[in-house]
Design a protein around this motif. Structure first.
Motif, mmCIF file in Angstrom:
data_model
loop_
_atom_site.group_PDB
_atom_site.id
_atom_site.type_symbol
_atom_site.label_atom_id
_atom_site.label_comp_id
_atom_site.label_asym_id
_atom_site.label_seq_id
_atom_site.Cartn_x
_atom_site.Cartn_y
_atom_site.Cartn_z
ATOM 1 N N CYS A 25 2.165 -12.604 -40.230
ATOM 2 C CA CYS A 25 1.273 -13.250 -39.263
ATOM 3 C C CYS A 25 0.010 -12.395 -39.086
ATOM 4 O O CYS A 25 0.069 -11.170 -39.145
ATOM 5 N N SER A 26 -1.110 -13.066 -38.845
ATOM 6 C CA SER A 26 -2.402 -12.382 -38.803
ATOM 7 C C SER A 26 -2.610 -11.526 -37.563
ATOM 8 O O SER A 26 -3.579 -10.783 -37.488
ATOM 9 N N PHE A 27 -1.726 -11.636 -36.584
ATOM 10 C CA PHE A 27 -1.899 -10.887 -35.337
ATOM 11 C C PHE A 27 -0.910 -9.741 -35.192
ATOM 12 O O PHE A 27 -1.061 -8.902 -34.306
ATOM 13 N N CYS A 28 0.099 -9.687 -36.052
ATOM 14 C CA CYS A 28 1.244 -8.807 -35.829
ATOM 15 C C CYS A 28 1.145 -7.510 -36.618
ATOM 16 O O CYS A 28 0.767 -7.504 -37.793
ATOM 17 N N ALA A 29 1.532 -6.404 -35.961
ATOM 18 C CA ALA A 29 1.443 -5.081 -36.581
ATOM 19 C C ALA A 29 2.733 -4.657 -37.290
ATOM 20 O O ALA A 29 2.763 -3.612 -37.931
ATOM 21 N N VAL A 30 3.791 -5.459 -37.200
ATOM 22 C CA VAL A 30 5.064 -5.104 -37.848
ATOM 23 C C VAL A 30 4.896 -5.180 -39.367
ATOM 24 O O VAL A 30 4.291 -6.109 -39.895
ATOM 25 N N LYS A 31 5.414 -4.191 -40.082
ATOM 26 C CA LYS A 31 5.249 -4.162 -41.531
ATOM 27 C C LYS A 31 6.029 -5.299 -42.199
ATOM 28 O O LYS A 31 7.011 -5.811 -41.637
ATOM 29 N N THR A 32 5.602 -5.682 -43.376
ATOM 30 C CA THR A 32 6.166 -6.850 -44.057
ATOM 31 C C THR A 32 6.591 -6.520 -45.487
ATOM 32 O O THR A 32 6.094 -5.580 -46.100
ATOM 33 N N SER A 33 7.527 -7.339 -45.983
ATOM 34 C CA SER A 33 7.997 -7.209 -47.368
ATOM 35 C C SER A 33 8.752 -8.472 -47.741
ATOM 36 O O SER A 33 9.367 -9.111 -46.878
ATOM 37 N N ARG A 34 8.703 -8.839 -49.010
ATOM 38 C CA ARG A 34 9.478 -9.997 -49.466
ATOM 39 C C ARG A 34 10.962 -9.667 -49.590
ATOM 40 O O ARG A 34 11.801 -10.563 -49.545
ATOM 41 N N ALA A 35 11.263 -8.404 -49.756
ATOM 42 C CA ALA A 35 12.664 -8.005 -49.920
ATOM 43 C C ALA A 35 12.961 -6.780 -49.053
ATOM 44 O O ALA A 35 12.995 -5.646 -49.549
ATOM 45 N N PRO A 36 13.155 -6.967 -47.744
ATOM 46 C CA PRO A 36 13.469 -5.844 -46.856
ATOM 47 C C PRO A 36 14.852 -5.269 -47.165
ATOM 48 O O PRO A 36 15.655 -5.892 -47.876
ATOM 49 N N VAL B 260 12.900 -9.252 -36.571
ATOM 50 C CA VAL B 260 11.958 -9.679 -37.602
ATOM 51 C C VAL B 260 12.471 -10.983 -38.216
ATOM 52 O O VAL B 260 13.630 -11.352 -38.028
ATOM 53 N N ASP B 261 11.616 -11.684 -38.939
ATOM 54 C CA ASP B 261 12.076 -12.844 -39.713
ATOM 55 C C ASP B 261 12.774 -12.345 -40.969
ATOM 56 O O ASP B 261 12.287 -11.410 -41.628
ATOM 57 N N ARG B 262 13.891 -12.953 -41.297
ATOM 58 C CA ARG B 262 14.627 -12.577 -42.507
ATOM 59 C C ARG B 262 14.871 -13.809 -43.365
ATOM 60 O O ARG B 262 15.970 -14.316 -43.490
ATOM 61 N N ASP B 263 13.793 -14.301 -43.953
ATOM 62 C CA ASP B 263 13.894 -15.466 -44.832
ATOM 63 C C ASP B 263 14.652 -15.155 -46.118
ATOM 64 O O ASP B 263 14.989 -16.066 -46.872
ATOM 65 N N ASP B 264 14.905 -13.876 -46.361
ATOM 66 C CA ASP B 264 15.608 -13.482 -47.578
ATOM 67 C C ASP B 264 17.120 -13.614 -47.446
ATOM 68 O O ASP B 264 17.849 -13.471 -48.431
ATOM 69 N N ILE B 265 17.623 -13.877 -46.227
ATOM 70 C CA ILE B 265 19.064 -13.997 -45.991
ATOM 71 C C ILE B 265 19.429 -15.471 -45.848
ATOM 72 O O ILE B 265 18.643 -16.268 -45.320
ATOM 73 N N GLU B 266 20.611 -15.833 -46.292
ATOM 74 C CA GLU B 266 21.007 -17.239 -46.323
ATOM 75 C C GLU B 266 20.914 -17.899 -44.946
ATOM 76 O O GLU B 266 20.360 -18.992 -44.813
ATOM 77 N N ASP B 267 21.481 -17.247 -43.915
ATOM 78 C CA ASP B 267 21.405 -17.843 -42.567
ATOM 79 C C ASP B 267 20.279 -17.218 -41.742
ATOM 80 O O ASP B 267 20.222 -17.400 -40.527
ATOM 81 N N GLN B 268 19.357 -16.495 -42.423
ATOM 82 C CA GLN B 268 18.183 -15.879 -41.795
ATOM 83 C C GLN B 268 18.545 -14.934 -40.646
ATOM 84 O O GLN B 268 17.735 -14.682 -39.754
ATOM 85 N N GLY B 269 19.779 -14.441 -40.649
ATOM 86 C CA GLY B 269 20.213 -13.461 -39.661
ATOM 87 C C GLY B 269 20.745 -14.046 -38.368
ATOM 88 O O GLY B 269 21.012 -13.303 -37.416
ATOM 89 N N ARG C 188 -0.659 -17.717 -37.356
ATOM 90 C CA ARG C 188 0.734 -17.478 -37.751
ATOM 91 C C ARG C 188 0.932 -17.620 -39.261
ATOM 92 O O ARG C 188 0.094 -18.172 -39.974
ATOM 93 N N ASP C 189 2.071 -17.138 -39.715
ATOM 94 C CA ASP C 189 2.447 -17.276 -41.120
ATOM 95 C C ASP C 189 2.571 -18.760 -41.477
ATOM 96 O O ASP C 189 2.911 -19.591 -40.640
#
Length: 417
Positions: free
Chosen positions: A181-192, A220-229, A289-290
């Protein structure tokens, strides 16, 4: 070797004469090579070639004549006046008298980060309670959104304020988000990194050690997990309630991509407040937002919570200062009430770094108070509005005070009846 070197030197000499008759060059070359080699040495062959060249008649083409004329005109003009770089750039035909060039300073660039007004002041993070919470976070390897998102209120929330009711927002499922997201300072990755299976126990231990009355869980968002956490989120809430049934738990969740069965897992976990942030007005969603988030998707999450758990309070937050209008805000508040959202917070957007969205406006405290009055008139059960307010800013105090007010109102109604 001597012969090859001689031929090369003669050819260079021919080229230096300019454009001429090819037949003349051929005669000179033939003169050189037809001379008997046993009789003539290398030096003698060079002399013969130069004598032959002296008899060559060079015929200038019309293009050569034009070029010579233009060159001579340029030389004459340069001798008469002082030309500058602009004259040369325009060509010979465009040469004009020298014009003084006025030097001007470039206009100052507008600063991307606006200077903060006087009313944006946060309490320093120096209290003993703050230090104790931070020590436990480090010891158990936990993450807090207070630190990861660079929240300016960390000293006040962790310190407990005058009422000594500390609020900590623990960020579960790691410190790396799959969205940007364009406002958020939390670091990002496609594969946390993978989830920590011991995290529910660690969080419960930390909260018990802190002695908190109210805890906010976010992730955080976890789109990499099946049930997204979602199931992990549920286990953390349940472990907290097992440790301390009296603790108030707020869950600030992702949108789970709008998959309502995942929303159900968290909404029925035993929490007290289900929060999901719309973040901004509908018109600015794509910019702020993303791309995987959305206004209607967030509304569907908040609506679903009440469908499966009508006891839990629902809550959302809006950032101001991103370019929204008054009509945008009013439309958003009406949409939230139509989806039975109970609690609304307004806060000033602050740009975390130059890589993030710039602040369009610093909203005054007086204006924030006006929005609080309008929101309360629409029927929200509780509204927190101010420049330094965040989604979970002093959430414990806000929530507990609201409960006290409701209890006093109920007692007053019973006494009058």
């Amino acid at each position: 070797f001597i012969r090859r070197k001689t031929i090369i030197r003669v050819r260079i000499s021919i080229r230096l004469f300019g454009r001429g008759s090819p037949s003349g060059y051929s005669e000179a070359y033939q003169t050189m090579i037809s001379t008997p080699r046993p009789i003539l040495g290398a030096a003698q062959r060079i002399a013969a070639a130069h004598r032959a060249l002296s008899t060559v008649t060079v015929t200038k083409t019309s293009a050569s004549s034009d070029s010579a004329g233009r060159l001579e005109a340029l030389r004459t003009r340069l001798a008469e006046e002082e030309a500058n770089i602009h004259d040369f750039a325009g060509g010979v035909d465009n040469i004009s008298t020298t014009v003084p060039v006025e030097r001007r300073k470039a206009p100052p660039k507008s600063a991307r980060i606006l200077p903060k007004p006087q009313w944006l002041k946060a309490q320093p993070a120096t209290s003993e309670n703050y230090k104790a919470l931070r020590s436990t976070v480090r010891e158990l390897g936990l993450a807090t959104v207070c630190e990861e998102a660079k929240c300016p209120n960390i000293g006040e929330c962790w310190g407990g304020g005058e009422d000594n009711v500390a609020t900590a927002t623990i960020m579960i499922m790691g410190d790396t988000c799959t969205r940007g997201c364009s406002f958020c300072a939390v670091k990002t990755s496609r594969a946390p990194p993978p989830l920590d299976p011991e995290e529910p126990e660690k969080v419960a231990t930390a909260v018990t050690k802190w002695g908190l009355d109210y805890v906010v869980l976010t992730s955080v968002d976890r789109d990499d997990i099946e049930d997204q956490g979602a199931s992990h989120f549920r286990r953390v809430v349940q472990k907290l309630k097992q440790k301390d049934p009296n603790i108030l738990v707020e869950a600030l969740t992702p949108d789970f991509r709008g998959e309502l069965d995942l929303v159900d897992l968290v909404a029925t976990s035993g929490l007290d407040v289900y929060a999901h942030n719309v973040e901004t007005v509908e018109r600015l969603q794509k910019r702020v937002r993303d791309r995987r988030a959305g206004y209607e998707q967030s509304m569907s999450v908040l609506r679903r919570v009440k469908e499966v758990n009508d006891i839990v309070l629902t809550k959302t937050s809006l950032m101001l200062g991103l370019g929204e209008t008054g009509d945008d805000i009013r439309a958003t508040m009406e949409d939230l009430r139509s989806n039975d959202v109970d609690v609304l917070t307004f806060g000033q957007y602050l740009q975390p770094s130059r890589r993030h969205l710039p602040v369009k406006e610093y909203v005054t405290p007086e204006k924030f108070d006006e929005w609080r009055v309008e929101a309360e008139a629409l029927g929200f059960k509780y509204v927190a509005s101010g420049p330094m307010v965040r989604s979970s800013y002093k959430a414990g105090e806000f929530f507990l005070k609201n409960l006290i007010k409701e209890k006093e109102a109920a007692n007053a109604a019973a006494a009058s009846g």
